[in-house]
Design a protein around this motif. Structure first.
Motif, PDB file in Angstrom:
ATOM      1  N   HIS A 182       0.847  -1.168  -0.042  1.00  0.00           N
ATOM      2  CA  HIS A 182      -0.103   0.005  -0.081  1.00  0.00           C
ATOM      3  C   HIS A 182       0.879   1.370  -0.186  1.00  0.00           C
ATOM      4  O   HIS A 182       0.679   2.314  -0.673  1.00  0.00           O
ATOM      5  CB  HIS A 182      -0.946   0.075   1.234  1.00  0.00           C
ATOM      6  CG  HIS A 182      -1.844   1.220   1.280  1.00  0.00           C
ATOM      7  ND1 HIS A 182      -2.971   1.372   0.580  1.00  0.00           N
ATOM      8  CD2 HIS A 182      -1.752   2.357   1.959  1.00  0.00           C
ATOM      9  CE1 HIS A 182      -3.604   2.364   0.948  1.00  0.00           C
ATOM     10  NE2 HIS A 182      -2.829   2.977   1.895  1.00  0.00           N
ATOM     11  N   HIS A 193       0.978   4.969  -2.512  1.00  0.00           N
ATOM     12  CA  HIS A 193       1.176   6.312  -1.887  1.00  0.00           C
ATOM     13  C   HIS A 193       2.374   7.121  -2.598  1.00  0.00           C
ATOM     14  O   HIS A 193       2.209   8.223  -3.225  1.00  0.00           O
ATOM     15  CB  HIS A 193       1.312   6.657  -0.546  1.00  0.00           C
ATOM     16  CG  HIS A 193      -0.210   6.392   0.017  1.00  0.00           C
ATOM     17  ND1 HIS A 193      -1.148   7.226  -0.344  1.00  0.00           N
ATOM     18  CD2 HIS A 193      -0.649   5.443   1.250  1.00  0.00           C
ATOM     19  CE1 HIS A 193      -2.510   6.577   0.536  1.00  0.00           C
ATOM     20  NE2 HIS A 193      -2.207   5.716   1.322  1.00  0.00           N
ATOM     21  N   ASP A 234      -6.554   7.124  -0.136  1.00  0.00           N
ATOM     22  CA  ASP A 234      -6.376   5.930  -0.667  1.00  0.00           C
ATOM     23  C   ASP A 234      -7.216   5.923  -1.884  1.00  0.00           C
ATOM     24  O   ASP A 234      -8.466   6.487  -2.148  1.00  0.00           O
ATOM     25  CB  ASP A 234      -7.157   4.948   0.328  1.00  0.00           C
ATOM     26  CG  ASP A 234      -6.003   4.723   1.531  1.00  0.00           C
ATOM     27  OD1 ASP A 234      -4.977   5.104   1.350  1.00  0.00           O
ATOM     28  OD2 ASP A 234      -6.503   4.002   2.480  1.00  0.00           O
TER      29      ASP A 234
HETATM   30 ZN    ZN Z   1      -3.262   4.829   2.532  1.00  0.00          ZN
END
Ligand code: ZN
Ligand code: KG4
Length: 337
Positions: free
Chosen positions: A114, A118, A301
């Protein structure tokens, strides 16, 4: 160059998102179904509810992302899905949906960390140039990372306790602001003043680590004392004082890292990269190299960032994952290398 069209899937927390990205840069579609309004009532994300909402929304989000991109499943070269870290129930929905499409259409699949998503969100608007320094500031992470080339992450330092976003959300909660508190604190900061001069934790520690739990407790304790003494205060002054302390530390640590490492650019990544105070301070105080932030819509996100990261991971490791790919609530960043 042959085009590489990647379908990204992100379900690590409370956003169900699917995106189609061409060549790690051109976003053809990015659909984000947010659950914020559902979790607001509880003051934070309820993992079991998050998983159920992902189940309800995922098919719709896949359909919308394909429709809006103007391409067909048959045109997709690779599926990139967040494999961790995050809420395990939520991750499993995305991973299994991605595997199903992968099997059905015979498209290779790759698992993405994840946080690399970003970081790679920055490539959408500004080409990443190496070596670079990445300041990662999200709800679960606060890290300074040196990248000497694509898909090589050298962690210089990290938080010893709370992540920045987490501290923002806790301070907001005490002030009675709705979840997620970060954007609310940011908004109020703009009209407040730094009258409390909160401590700047670890600002002179000589390393690249962070600590925000002491600062958070300091803010909460002062608030508690003022309430008990029935003294008046302005929430915006609390917000501004907290934000000034946090951003002073983040900027100072980044500047120290710039003294120690010769880099071509600084990129900021994660939900807190949307913070207006942080953006302004980074840009005004760091002038030796360019400082880049993702566009606001790619800070929090989303699946576009996962597709971009997956593109570069695939190009580096030159092979896809197999069907043992699974969700993992805890995942080391360098597992993603
Ligand atoms: Zn995140
Ligand atoms: O990166 P993200 O969407 O999710 C994680 O991977 O954790 O980050 C969410 C975090 C939340 O803590 C939220 O309050 C914070 O980012 N955030 C902000 C702002 N926008 C989102 N914090 C401060 N100022 C903002 N404008």
């Amino acid at each position: 160059m042959i085009d590489l069209i990647v379908l990204g899937v992100e379900t690590s927390c409370d956003e169900t998102s699917v995106s189609v990205v061409k060549n790690g840069k051109e976003v053809l579609s990015n659909v984000v179904l947010s659950q914020i309004d559902i979790h607001k009532a509880y003051g934070g994300v309820v993992p079991e509810i998050a998983s159920r909402e992902h189940v309800k929304g995922i098919t719709y989000v896949f359909d919308q992302a394909i429709q809006k991109s103007g391409i067909q499943y048959e045109d997709i070269d690779l599926i990139a899905v967040t494999e961790g870290p995050g809420l395990i129930g939520s991750l499993l929905i995305g991973v299994n949906a991605a595997k199903t499409i992968s099997l059905n259409y015979n498209i290779p699949i790759i698992g993405v960390h994840h946080i690399t998503g970003h970081i790679y969100a920055n490539n959408i608007e500004h080409e990443m140039q190496f070596p670079l320094l990445a300041l990662v500031v999200s709800g679960g992470h606060t890290e300074l990372i040196l990248m000497k080339e694509h898909y090589h992450f050298q962690k210089l330092g990290e938080t010893q306790d709370d992540a920045v976003g987490e501290a923002y959300d806790k301070v907001a909660r005490v002030l009675g602001l709705p979840y997620p508190g970060g954007p609310q604190v940011d908004k109020l900061s703009a009209i407040g003043h730094d009258i409390y001069h909160f401590p700047r934790p670890m600002i002179d520690s000589g390393d690249f680590n962070f600590s925000f739990s002491g600062l958070k407790s300091h803010v909460i304790n002062l608030h508690h004392n003022l309430e008990q003494r029935k003294e008046t205060y302005k929430a915006e002054d609390f917000c501004r004082s907290f934000q000034e302390a946090v951003t002073d530390v983040l900027v100072a640590k980044t500047k120290n890292a710039l003294k120690a490492y010769d880099v071509k650019q600084v990129i900021v990544a994660g939900g807190v990269a949307a913070n207006r105070g942080l953006r302004a301070k980074m840009l005004s105080e760091i002038t030796s190299v360019p400082v880049y932030f993702p566009h606001i819509q790619y800070c929090t996100d989303n699946a576009a960032m996962i597709a971009v990261s997956g593109t570069f991971k695939y190009q580096k490791q030159k092979h896809a994952d197999d069907y043992y790919l699974n969700g993992s609530s805890r995942l080391d960043l360098n597992r993603g290398e």
